[in-house]
Write a protein that holds these residues in place. Structure first.
Motif, PDB file in Angstrom:
ATOM      1  N   ASN A 115       0.725  -1.144  -0.172  1.00 14.89           N
ATOM      2  CA  ASN A 115      -0.013  -0.056   0.037  1.00 14.89           C
ATOM      3  C   ASN A 115       0.830   1.124   0.025  1.00 14.89           C
ATOM      4  O   ASN A 115       0.186   2.243  -0.207  1.00 14.89           O
ATOM      5  CB  ASN A 115      -0.736   0.056   1.288  1.00 14.89           C
TER       6      ASN A 115
ATOM      7  N   TYR B 163      -3.921   3.656   0.434  1.00 17.79           N
ATOM      8  CA  TYR B 163      -4.731   2.800   1.204  1.00 17.79           C
ATOM      9  C   TYR B 163      -5.350   1.632   0.160  1.00 17.79           C
ATOM     10  O   TYR B 163      -6.225   0.873   0.294  1.00 17.79           O
ATOM     11  CB  TYR B 163      -6.040   3.541   1.530  1.00 17.79           C
ATOM     12  N   LYS B 164      -4.383   1.421  -0.822  1.00 22.20           N
ATOM     13  CA  LYS B 164      -4.837   0.353  -1.837  1.00 22.20           C
ATOM     14  C   LYS B 164      -3.297  -0.192  -2.095  1.00 22.20           C
ATOM     15  O   LYS B 164      -2.154   0.372  -2.018  1.00 22.20           O
ATOM     16  CB  LYS B 164      -5.796   0.757  -2.826  1.00 22.20           C
TER      17      LYS B 164
ATOM     18  N   THR C  94      -4.926   0.544   9.577  1.00 28.52           N
ATOM     19  CA  THR C  94      -5.269   1.274   8.500  1.00 28.52           C
ATOM     20  C   THR C  94      -4.655   0.233   7.283  1.00 28.52           C
ATOM     21  O   THR C  94      -3.697  -0.452   7.322  1.00 28.52           O
ATOM     22  CB  THR C  94      -4.409   2.742   8.067  1.00 28.52           C
ATOM     23  N   PRO C  95      -5.675  -0.193   6.309  1.00 30.53           N
ATOM     24  CA  PRO C  95      -6.957   0.237   6.026  1.00 30.53           C
ATOM     25  C   PRO C  95      -8.133  -0.485   6.449  1.00 30.53           C
ATOM     26  O   PRO C  95      -9.417  -0.212   6.362  1.00 30.53           O
ATOM     27  CB  PRO C  95      -7.080   0.490   4.429  1.00 30.53           C
TER      28      PRO C  95
ATOM     29  N   GLN D  54     -10.726   1.081   9.134  1.00 28.52           N
ATOM     30  CA  GLN D  54     -11.624   1.875   8.557  1.00 28.52           C
ATOM     31  C   GLN D  54     -12.908   1.154   7.780  1.00 28.52           C
ATOM     32  O   GLN D  54     -13.943   1.316   7.985  1.00 28.52           O
ATOM     33  CB  GLN D  54     -11.181   2.882   7.480  1.00 28.52           C
TER      34      GLN D  54
ATOM     35  N   GLU E 280     -14.837  -1.482  -0.797  1.00 23.07           N
ATOM     36  CA  GLU E 280     -13.774  -1.984  -0.435  1.00 23.07           C
ATOM     37  C   GLU E 280     -13.952  -3.491   0.228  1.00 23.07           C
ATOM     38  O   GLU E 280     -12.941  -4.187   0.440  1.00 23.07           O
ATOM     39  CB  GLU E 280     -12.943  -1.037   0.649  1.00 23.07           C
TER      40      GLU E 280
END
Length: 465
Positions: free
Chosen positions: A86, A90-91, A341-342, A345, A367
């Motif tokens: 990541n 966030y990906k 994270t992530p 969330q 997500e």
């Protein structure tokens, strides 16, 4: 047992935890020589949310911050936090972006890269770890610590061993939510130390009021390095205070050797910055309180404030307790991901939707679907068939390393942002945060050409300092 080493977090995690990563480079510069003279093992000063926040809120180039700090810090190692595949986003990104980012980080002055994956899927840290070593920097692999029926001491020991065999130069137990208790820490550190030969570092947060005791028991069990924060930016959701830990270990076989007078000078520099943050509301006294809900619901401090804001926007604050009770159920459904994270969330948002819709998995974020499909990596335990069905129906699950499915991205990204290119590092800033970086690039151009125009005003309104 030799003396315990200390990593100071005030330039990264401490202000990320307490004042939403708003410490400016200009506020750091006057104290850098003192930090360099104190005797720290390393200064954690980059990565995490500093990159995004510098561009988004401070109109600062994070690469320039790194170079500036490197210029002033001559004797102490500089350390950063990297989210594996990541990077700082966030990906998952393509391997070419990860490789280039690590190369540039080391070239600009980073000595130690702490690499972790939210799911403890070592396939997601492999490329970053190998590149760090290849570039001649220290690759530290971090275990995202959490608690669940399947996260046993044995499982973490096995993970540490696997990380060492991948070539990690050291291992960090990263307790991001402050869930470790003192005697569990003693057992965990003891068992890992029996299995690995590289140094072991301990990182925790004081959220639950336990971290100083966790450090002490961890040190007694053989931890080599601990993460602390200078006192004005310590405790609450940050780390235990540097001075308190140094004083605790003084005149023992664990003595850190750090200079208390210099530490006092460093604290004196940060005191007015803390006071100003309190006066302006940037530092909310709530984050300085002991939050025992962390231990009950395993919810990190940042995640809790995020939930409160999500529920407030939907006039659902009265449902907070219900959401907190739903989080462990969602987490169990999803194969017990660590809440960092992530994934924190994602799990939090799904719990809010389940409660607000009065029906579980009636509404499912993109997500969560991607996660169940395997696009974030391998869950700790396989997800049950009925949950898979509910979330993605008959869609195919991928079992390989997610980044294998991502084509090289650098060339296209470079092409897309070439009008703003002033340094090679700009390509990476844009790769991670396209809109935010573009806003900063426009601000930079306007400033460079002294264009006193609406553009500058507009950018300053979008990205207030």
């Amino acid at each position: 047992m030799s003396k315990v080493k200390i990593t100071e977090t005030v330039l990264r995690d401490a202000h990320q935890s307490l004042i939403a990563t708003r410490l400016k480079t200009a506020e750091m510069i006057p104290v850098l020589e003192k930090l360099d003279a104190a005797g720290y093992y390393s200064l954690e000063m980059w990565g995490g949310a500093t990159f995004d926040a510098s561009l988004r809120f401070l109109n600062e180039d994070p690469w320039e911050r790194l170079r500036t700090i490197r210029k002033h810090i001559k004797n102490t190692k500089l350390q950063m936090l990297l989210r594996g595949q990541n990077i700082l986003g966030y990906k998952n990104y393509a391997d070419d972006v990860v490789i280039e980012f690590v190369k540039r980080s080391v070239a600009n002055g980073i000595d130690i890269i702490r690499i972790f994956d939210a799911l403890n899927d070592v396939r997601n840290i492999k490329v970053a770890l190998e590149t760090t070593k290849k570039e001649g920097a220290h690759a530290q692999a971090a275990i995202s610590y959490t608690t669940s029926p399947v996260h046993t001491t044995g499982a973490f020991v096995k993970l540490a061993k696997e990380m060492e065999s991948m070539g990690a130069d050291s291992i960090c137990i990263k307790d991001m939510a402050g869930l470790l208790t003192p005697y569990t820490a003693y057992e965990l550190v003891s068992e890992i130390k029996k299995t690995i030969s590289v140094p072991l570092q301990l990182h925790s947060h004081a959220t639950s009021g336990l971290a100083s005791m966790v450090y002490l028991k961890g040190i007694e069990a053989g931890a080599d390095i601990i993460d602390t924060a200078i006192s004005p930016f310590a405790l609450g959701t940050s780390q235990p205070p540097t001075e308190s830990m140094v004083a605790t270990l003084q005149n023992t076989k664990y003595d850190t050797g750090l200079d208390m007078k210099i530490l006092n000078d460093i604290a004196t520099h940060f005191e007015p910055i803390r006071q100003n943050a309190l006066d302006t509301g940037l530092l909310n006294p709530k984050v300085l309180e002991v939050n025992i809900k962390t231990l009950i619901y395993q919810v990190p401090g940042g995640m809790l404030s995020n939930l409160v804001s999500q529920l407030s926007m939907q006039n659902g604050l009265d449902k907070l307790e219900e959401v907190l009770e739903e989080i462990p159920r969602v987490r169990a459904d999803l194969g017990y991901p660590p809440l960092v994270t992530p994934t924190s969330q994602m799990v939090g948002t799904q719990a809010v939707l389940n409660v607000m819709a009065k029906e579980r998995y009636k509404m499912i974020p993109k997500e969560i679907k991607e996660y169940v499909r395997g696009m974030y990596g391998r869950p700790t335990v396989p997800i049950k068939e009925e949950i898979i069905k509910k979330i993605i129906g008959d869609e195919k699950i991928i079992h390989e390393r997610p980044a294998n499915l991502i084509k090289p991205q650098l060339k296209d990204i470079r092409n897309e942002m070439k009008e703003y290119l002033e340094q090679e590092e700009d390509v990476l800033s844009y790769a991670l945060f396209p809109q935010v970086a573009e806003g900063y690039f426009k601000y930079r151009q306007a400033k460079k050409y002294k264009i006193d125009s609406e553009l500058v005003d507009k950018e300053q309104k979008i990205y207030p300092v």
